[in-house]
Design an enzyme around this catalytic site. Structure first.
Site, PDB file in Angstrom:
ATOM      1  N   GLY A 270       0.754  -1.241   0.000  1.00  0.00           N
ATOM      2  CA  GLY A 270       0.000   0.000   0.000  1.00  0.00           C
ATOM      3  C   GLY A 270       0.787   1.294   0.000  1.00  0.00           C
ATOM      4  O   GLY A 270       0.180   2.370   0.058  1.00  0.00           O
ATOM      5  N   LYS A 272       2.444   2.991  -2.327  1.00  0.00           N
ATOM      6  CA  LYS A 272       2.150   3.908  -3.433  1.00  0.00           C
ATOM      7  C   LYS A 272       0.717   4.419  -3.357  1.00  0.00           C
ATOM      8  O   LYS A 272       0.446   5.581  -3.652  1.00  0.00           O
ATOM      9  CB  LYS A 272       2.412   3.217  -4.775  1.00  0.00           C
ATOM     10  N   ASP A 313      -8.758  -9.793  -7.774  1.00  0.00           N
ATOM     11  CA  ASP A 313      -7.738 -10.264  -8.710  1.00  0.00           C
ATOM     12  C   ASP A 313      -7.585  -9.223  -9.813  1.00  0.00           C
ATOM     13  O   ASP A 313      -8.546  -8.908 -10.519  1.00  0.00           O
ATOM     14  CB  ASP A 313      -8.176 -11.613  -9.300  1.00  0.00           C
ATOM     15  N   ASP A 328       0.984  -1.724 -10.375  1.00  0.00           N
ATOM     16  CA  ASP A 328       2.325  -1.921  -9.797  1.00  0.00           C
ATOM     17  C   ASP A 328       2.516  -3.435  -9.756  1.00  0.00           C
ATOM     18  O   ASP A 328       2.287  -4.085  -8.751  1.00  0.00           O
ATOM     19  CB  ASP A 328       2.378  -1.294  -8.403  1.00  0.00           C
ATOM     20  N   CYS A 381       9.355  -3.101  -9.953  1.00  0.00           N
ATOM     21  CA  CYS A 381      10.639  -2.857  -9.273  1.00  0.00           C
ATOM     22  C   CYS A 381      11.659  -3.864  -9.809  1.00  0.00           C
ATOM     23  O   CYS A 381      12.538  -4.331  -9.094  1.00  0.00           O
ATOM     24  CB  CYS A 381      10.501  -2.955  -7.758  1.00  0.00           C
TER      25      CYS A 381
END
Length: 442
Positions: A270, A272, A313, A328, A381
């Site tokens: 959480g 971001k 989902d 993300d 990332c």
């Protein structure tokens, strides 16, 4: 008459901190994530938590280097050793070569006593001989492959990264950048706090007064904490999230319209979503994991943030339409290996291709809820081309009504395609990638 257990007597002679470190390492060896094993162990509540963390995280980070030393000193592949013995040897080598506060005799004797307390106590002689040999020989960088002759060998042993990963990075970024990346991953990362709902200048002053802020310039909204500072104490002083500047750059780059609401489809834990809530009307934060969403609910309550968590989902979005969508995506995490050192040993090259398939499905699901003129931000990332620009290129082929649109991040972080690209070796931050994809109005 009950005979005393010599193994138990020996275990009681070993420092509790070393016993705890070995138990965490064993959990990681069995496949558990290091951060999860650390949290579950209760080590963060121990008086010696900084020492234990240095030992455990450092041993995992330099496992490739340590195993190269063990193979030479012990004359066998460490993978052939019993897991308990191997773990104790790795911890012992790290104490001898990397922890100046630990006398050599203590590293050796405590390791010997530790193995005597296991079911493999007969290996005590081996542990004693190997560690004494390490003390005598003090193998340094010169004992490893010459980087001018065998760069892959050097970066996989002294650099302590899997050879397949090193090979990919040399191919993708070049030899010099790959070496800088490996070196960055082997440095202890700084810890940053990003305020939420508080002016960054006021937050920085409060943290300085509390003695937890580090000296030096602030990185945008990210405030660096001093080494050894307790992140919990910082969060008790200033409402916010612990977040690397690379993740904050993703939020800055996304730059959705201030009056819009954002659907964050892979939101947990959480960070971001909470940071975005300061910039927009609100964030609907979805994630597949009920446990992780529960943690997000707790953070939202703590910060009184405009975030609405939901379990869903991302491949099948729970919303019909949103003016801005953030994906993300779950990824290999190869940009965060300095912060999660076990990731380099846990992730395999095949996982990258599997994750790319998951990312593709999530992106296609997300695209279905972006209206004409709407925004889709894809972020990872990871450092791997298949997960980053390769994924975006493939998406644009399937969805020709989307275009890449440069975001608000400083130009130094934008690549030639207008995407956010942060490399640890160049930035000192975690690695991050993001692409703003605008759906054309017609």
């Amino acid at each position: 008459m009950t005979r005393p257990d010599p193994g138990r007597r020996n275990a009681e002679r070993v420092s509790p901190d070393r016993v705890l470190a070995a138990s965490i390492l064993a959990e990681v060896e069995s496949g558990r994530r290091l951060d999860v094993a650390w949290e579950a162990s209760g080590a963060s509540a121990q008086p010696g938590r900084a020492w234990i963390r240095n030992l455990v995280y450092g041993t995992v980070r330099l496992r490739g280097r340590i195993d190269h030393i063990l193979s030479r000193v012990a004359g066998r592949d460490p993978r052939d050793l019993d897991p308990e013995v191997r773990g104790i040897l790795r911890l012992g080598v790290y104490q001898i070569l990397e922890m100046g506060s630990v006398p050599d005799y203590a590293a050796v004797s405590e390791s010997v006593e530790q193995v005597k307390g296991t079911r493999r106590r007969a290996a005590a002689g081996l542990v004693n001989a190997v560690l004494r040999n390490v003390v005598r020989s003090r193998p340094g960088e010169g004992s490893f492959p010459d980087p001018e002759v065998d760069l892959e060998g050097y970066l996989s042993t002294w650099g302590s990264h899997p050879r397949w990963m090193v090979r990919r990075w040399v191919r993708s970024f070049g030899a010099e950048a790959a070496r800088a990346l490996v070196e960055a991953n082997n440095r202890e990362p700084d810890v940053y706090l990003r305020p939420v709902g508080v002016d960054p200048d006021a937050a920085e002053r409060a943290l300085e007064e509390a003695g937890v802020a580090a000296e030096g310039p602030r990185r945008g909204c990210s405030i660096r904490l001093r080494r050894g500072a307790d992140p919990g104490a910082a969060l008790a002083t200033v409402p916010g999230v612990i977040q690397d500047p690379a993740a904050s750059l993703v939020v800055e780059y996304a730059s959705p319209a201030p009056e819009s609401w954002v659907a964050d489809l892979c939101a947990a834990p959480g960070g971001k979503a909470l940071a975005l809530s300061d910039r927009v009307a609100g964030v609907a934060a979805a994630d597949l994991s009920l446990r992780r969403v529960a943690r997000l609910v707790e953070a939202r309550r703590r910060l009184s943030a405009r975030v609405w968590p939901v379990v869903a989902d991302a491949r099948f979005p729970p919303f019909r339409e949103a003016p801005a969508v953030l994906v993300d995506a779950p990824c290999s995490g190869t940009g965060t290996l300095r912060r999660h050192p076990d990731g380099r040993w846990r992730v395999g090259e095949a996982d990258i291709h599997l994750l790319a398939g998951v990312q593709r499905s999530i992106l296609d699901g997300a695209a279905s809820m972006v209206p004409r003129g709407g925004l889709l931000v894809y972020a990872t990332c990871a450092l791997e081309p298949e997960e980053n620009w390769g994924q975006v290129e493939s998406f644009l082929e399937r969805h020709p009504d989307f275009r890449v649109e440069a975001g608000a991040a400083p130009g130094q972080w934008l690549d030639s395609n207008g995407c956010l690209s942060v490399l640890p070796g160049r930035s000192g931050f975690d690695g991050a990638f993001a692409a703003r994809l605008r759906r054309m109005s017609r």
